[in-house]
Design a protein around this motif. Structure first.
Motif, PDB file in Angstrom:
ATOM      1  N   ARG A  11       1.132  -7.658 -21.008  1.00 13.03           N
ATOM      2  CA  ARG A  11       1.100  -9.058 -20.621  1.00 13.03           C
ATOM      3  C   ARG A  11       0.619  -9.177 -19.185  1.00 13.03           C
ATOM      4  N   GLY A  12       1.113  -8.257 -18.362  1.00  7.93           N
ATOM      5  CA  GLY A  12       0.683  -8.239 -16.957  1.00  7.93           C
ATOM      6  C   GLY A  12      -0.818  -8.059 -16.844  1.00  7.93           C
ATOM      7  N   ALA A  13      -1.386  -7.237 -17.722  1.00  2.89           N
ATOM      8  CA  ALA A  13      -2.836  -6.992 -17.685  1.00  2.89           C
ATOM      9  C   ALA A  13      -3.589  -8.034 -18.509  1.00  2.89           C
ATOM     10  N   LEU A  14      -2.868  -9.054 -18.965  1.00  4.45           N
ATOM     11  CA  LEU A  14      -3.457 -10.179 -19.690  1.00  4.45           C
ATOM     12  C   LEU A  14      -4.038  -9.802 -21.041  1.00  4.45           C
ATOM     13  N   LEU A  15      -3.485  -8.745 -21.669  1.00  7.83           N
ATOM     14  CA  LEU A  15      -3.921  -8.404 -23.030  1.00  7.83           C
ATOM     15  C   LEU A  15      -3.196  -9.266 -24.037  1.00  7.83           C
ATOM     16  N   LEU A  16      -1.980  -9.661 -23.655  1.00  7.69           N
ATOM     17  CA  LEU A  16      -1.163 -10.472 -24.548  1.00  7.69           C
ATOM     18  C   LEU A  16      -0.884 -11.787 -23.842  1.00  7.69           C
ATOM     19  N   ASP A  17      -0.769 -12.844 -24.614  1.00  6.47           N
ATOM     20  CA  ASP A  17      -0.396 -14.098 -23.973  1.00  6.47           C
ATOM     21  C   ASP A  17       1.126 -14.163 -23.818  1.00  6.47           C
ATOM     22  N   ALA A  18       1.622 -15.261 -23.294  1.00  9.31           N
ATOM     23  CA  ALA A  18       3.054 -15.348 -22.974  1.00  9.31           C
ATOM     24  C   ALA A  18       3.926 -15.163 -24.213  1.00  9.31           C
ATOM     25  N   ASP A  19       3.395 -15.452 -25.402  1.00  7.97           N
ATOM     26  CA  ASP A  19       4.177 -15.273 -26.625  1.00  7.97           C
ATOM     27  C   ASP A  19       4.004 -13.875 -27.217  1.00  7.97           C
ATOM     28  N   GLY A  20       3.291 -13.007 -26.505  1.00 12.86           N
ATOM     29  CA  GLY A  20       3.112 -11.644 -27.009  1.00 12.86           C
ATOM     30  C   GLY A  20       2.005 -11.540 -28.047  1.00 12.86           C
ATOM     31  N   VAL A  21       1.163 -12.558 -28.135  1.00 15.08           N
ATOM     32  CA  VAL A  21       0.070 -12.527 -29.112  1.00 15.08           C
ATOM     33  C   VAL A  21      -1.173 -11.939 -28.450  1.00 15.08           C
ATOM     34  N   ALA A  22      -1.878 -11.075 -29.191  1.00 14.91           N
ATOM     35  CA  ALA A  22      -3.065 -10.428 -28.615  1.00 14.91           C
ATOM     36  C   ALA A  22      -4.121 -11.470 -28.281  1.00 14.91           C
ATOM     37  N   ARG A  23      -4.686 -11.380 -27.082  1.00 14.94           N
ATOM     38  CA  ARG A  23      -5.807 -12.253 -26.727  1.00 14.94           C
ATOM     39  C   ARG A  23      -7.088 -11.578 -27.198  1.00 14.94           C
ATOM     40  N   PRO A  24      -8.086 -12.360 -27.603  1.00 16.81           N
ATOM     41  CA  PRO A  24      -9.380 -11.725 -27.881  1.00 16.81           C
ATOM     42  C   PRO A  24      -9.970 -11.238 -26.563  1.00 16.81           C
ATOM     43  N   THR A  25     -10.795 -10.186 -26.599  1.00 19.09           N
ATOM     44  CA  THR A  25     -11.460  -9.778 -25.365  1.00 19.09           C
ATOM     45  C   THR A  25     -12.445 -10.871 -24.972  1.00 19.09           C
ATOM     46  N   ILE A  26     -12.817 -10.868 -23.713  1.00 18.95           N
ATOM     47  CA  ILE A  26     -13.775 -11.863 -23.234  1.00 18.95           C
ATOM     48  C   ILE A  26     -15.086 -11.766 -24.017  1.00 18.95           C
ATOM     49  N   PHE A  27     -15.425 -10.531 -24.456  1.00 15.89           N
ATOM     50  CA  PHE A  27     -16.695 -10.339 -25.177  1.00 15.89           C
ATOM     51  C   PHE A  27     -16.617 -10.970 -26.568  1.00 15.89           C
ATOM     52  N   ALA A  28     -15.479 -10.756 -27.231  1.00 10.96           N
ATOM     53  CA  ALA A  28     -15.298 -11.345 -28.559  1.00 10.96           C
ATOM     54  C   ALA A  28     -15.288 -12.870 -28.447  1.00 10.96           C
ATOM     55  N   GLU A  29     -14.602 -13.374 -27.420  1.00 11.87           N
ATOM     56  CA  GLU A  29     -14.496 -14.830 -27.253  1.00 11.87           C
ATOM     57  C   GLU A  29     -15.884 -15.435 -27.023  1.00 11.87           C
ATOM     58  N   MET A  30     -16.668 -14.811 -26.173  1.00  7.61           N
ATOM     59  CA  MET A  30     -17.973 -15.387 -25.829  1.00  7.61           C
ATOM     60  C   MET A  30     -18.980 -15.215 -26.966  1.00  7.61           C
ATOM     61  N   SER A  31     -18.887 -14.104 -27.724  1.00 10.08           N
ATOM     62  CA  SER A  31     -19.794 -13.954 -28.869  1.00 10.08           C
ATOM     63  C   SER A  31     -19.451 -14.979 -29.938  1.00 10.08           C
ATOM     64  N   ALA A  32     -18.151 -15.269 -30.108  1.00  7.46           N
ATOM     65  CA  ALA A  32     -17.749 -16.288 -31.083  1.00  7.46           C
ATOM     66  C   ALA A  32     -18.280 -17.656 -30.652  1.00  7.46           C
ATOM     67  N   LEU A  33     -18.234 -17.920 -29.343  1.00  7.59           N
ATOM     68  CA  LEU A  33     -18.750 -19.190 -28.825  1.00  7.59           C
ATOM     69  C   LEU A  33     -20.261 -19.287 -29.086  1.00  7.59           C
ATOM     70  N   ALA A  34     -20.968 -18.175 -28.872  1.00  5.01           N
ATOM     71  CA  ALA A  34     -22.416 -18.173 -29.131  1.00  5.01           C
ATOM     72  C   ALA A  34     -22.689 -18.436 -30.612  1.00  5.01           C
ATOM     73  N   ALA A  35     -21.910 -17.768 -31.492  1.00  2.00           N
ATOM     74  CA  ALA A  35     -22.133 -17.935 -32.929  1.00  2.00           C
ATOM     75  C   ALA A  35     -21.817 -19.386 -33.341  1.00  2.00           C
ATOM     76  N   ALA A  36     -20.738 -19.931 -32.793  1.00  2.00           N
ATOM     77  CA  ALA A  36     -20.322 -21.278 -33.198  1.00  2.00           C
ATOM     78  C   ALA A  36     -21.308 -22.340 -32.723  1.00  2.00           C
ATOM     79  N   THR A  37     -21.949 -22.113 -31.580  1.00  2.00           N
ATOM     80  CA  THR A  37     -22.812 -23.157 -31.011  1.00  2.00           C
ATOM     81  C   THR A  37     -24.294 -22.867 -31.250  1.00  2.00           C
ATOM     82  N   GLY A  38     -24.595 -21.672 -31.753  1.00  2.00           N
ATOM     83  CA  GLY A  38     -26.006 -21.302 -31.918  1.00  2.00           C
ATOM     84  C   GLY A  38     -26.686 -21.001 -30.595  1.00  2.00           C
ATOM     85  N   ALA A  39     -25.898 -20.793 -29.537  1.00  2.00           N
ATOM     86  CA  ALA A  39     -26.491 -20.523 -28.219  1.00  2.00           C
ATOM     87  C   ALA A  39     -27.030 -19.085 -28.155  1.00  2.00           C
TER      88      ALA A  39
END
Ligand code: PMP
Ligand code: GLN
Length: 398
Positions: A11-39
């Motif tokens: 959590r300290g390294a920001l891998l998990l959010d405050a509820d202990g749920v895994a965050r997507p990596t920045i790369f996964a998040e941004m690739s999903a944004l590209a796919a969703a928007t066609g950018a």
């Protein structure tokens, strides 16, 4: 469920959010944004074209001829021997393919297994920050303490005095990356020598991530720490086929190190993935034996792409860094009146149909100040994609 120490650290390294749920990596998040928007995706660093046909054909032949079961735990001899020949050909390093090489599931596993092998709870790991995301994650998983040495814009070269101050008797590993993701900076021999000297003085190890070793520009020469005086038994060298051969999805990486170090990493690695990628191993071996011209051309082609995207970004009004290697260029959006690159990157697909990654994603939240207006763009894409991205960026009105 009790809160395991690694979960707190994660959590300290920001891998998990405050509820202990895994965050997507920045790369996964941004690739999903590209796919969703066609950018156009200049976020995650992967090429949009296949690499050399020799590799693709060798992998196909391997599958067709039944190379489909577990390979040996150390990696197939054909690949370990090719890795040893590669270290000899490019760096004049003698590496014993049986005792000093380990094939891994990408550089990612080599890094994880190395950190888990050597870092005990409370041990310190020194890195260069901005830092590749998996380093902070695995340091946390190992229960280690992350001690960053800052890299400052525009050239992102580490201050030797800051490195000297960061390394103490608590340091277990000095984890270096050259050419560096996300900044494209390269470490010179003097800095590597200092790291090795400090490792001797404080009984630490130097681990170098060299996945962009062949993707260097402007006539620069990549210097592996393993070639420097005092390296033997102190340095673990990590690399990968992904970037050099445009095969990021194959996940074939490796490390080379003195036998006792290699064996310590093997002890962990065998319980992470055990082995991976049987049919890709002979294919990567083929790649490592390609003639010098292949490696020269790959770097020259990418250098042209760096120049193309950099010029486009400059024309669009960004201040642009000059990376010596890697897939990435850093663009400062401050001249456009942008002072929050995170917010800007979230709006960029709508504004311009382009995805980039805010540099702050590679920096701990407490230290993000100096990096607020910076964006990492990947130029490992087809020329027409880079041209289109440059045109779109030139048209934005913030
Ligand atoms: N280290 C750095 C600096 C990287 O940029 C990457 C991937 N882009 C990796 C490690 C991971 O390499 P692999 O895909 O071989 O696991
Ligand atoms: N290394 C790639 C990058 O920096 C991404 C790899 C990944 O998604 N883990 O963009």
């Amino acid at each position: 469920m009790t809160d395991a120490p690694w979960r707190r650290a994660a959590r300290g390294a920001l891998l998990l959010d405050a509820d202990g749920v895994a965050r997507p990596t920045i790369f996964a998040e941004m690739s999903a944004l590209a796919a969703a928007t066609g950018a156009l995706n200049l976020g995650q660093g992967f090429p949009d074209e296949d690499g050399p046909t020799e590799l693709l054909e060798t992998a196909r032949d391997a599958i067709a001829s039944g190379v489909n079961q577990y390979p040996p735990g150390l990696g197939m001899p054909v690949l370990r021997e090719a890795i040893a020949r590669h270290q000899q050909r490019f760096y004049d390093l003698e590496v014993d393919p049986d005792r000093e090489v380990l094939v891994t599931a990408g550089a990612t596993e080599a890094l994880a297994a190395t950190l888990l092998a050597f870092v005990e709870a409370g041990d310190e790991v020194v890195t260069l920050e901005p830092v590749y995301d998996s380093y902070a994650a695995v340091i946390a998983l190992a229960g280690g303490r992350h001690v960053p040495v800052p890299l400052a814009a525009p050239d992102f070269r580490p201050d030797p005095e800051a490195l000297r101050a960061a390394v103490t008797d608590r340091t277990r590993i000095i984890l270096l990356n050259t050419p560096h993701n996300p900044t494209g900076a390269m470490l010179d021999a003097g800095l590597l020598d200092l790291a090795i000297e400090l490792a001797h003085r404080h009984d630490a190890l130097v681990v170098t991530d060299e996945v962009y070793e062949h993707l260097v520009f402007d006539g620069r020469v990549h210097v592996p720490a393993a070639t420097r005086p005092g390296a033997h038994g102190r340095v673990i060298t990590i690399s990968s086929a992904g970037k050099t051969f445009s095969t990021t999805g194959w996940k074939i990486g490796w490390l080379t190190a003195a036998p006792t170090l290699r064996d310590a990493v093997l002890a962990v690695k065998q319980f992470l993935t055990y082995v991976n990628g049987a049919p890709f191993q002979p294919a990567v071996a083929r790649g490592l034996d390609l003639p010098d011209a292949f490696f020269r051309d790959a770097a020259a082609t990418l250098e042209g792409k760096r120049d193309l995207l950099s010029a486009g970004l400059r024309d669009a009004g960004f201040a642009v860094s000059r990376p010596s290697g890697s897939y990435f260029v850093i663009a400062d959006a401050a001249p456009l009146g942008v002072h929050d690159a995170e917010e800007f990157c979230r709006r960029l697909p709508a504004l311009a149909g382009v995805v980039g990654i805010p540099l702050t994603a590679f920096v701990h939240p407490d230290r993000r100040g100096p990096y607020r207006s910076l964006v990492r763009f990947a130029f490992c894409k087809r020329v027409e994609v880079l041209r289109e991205a440059a045109d779109r960026l030139a048209a934005i009105r913030v």
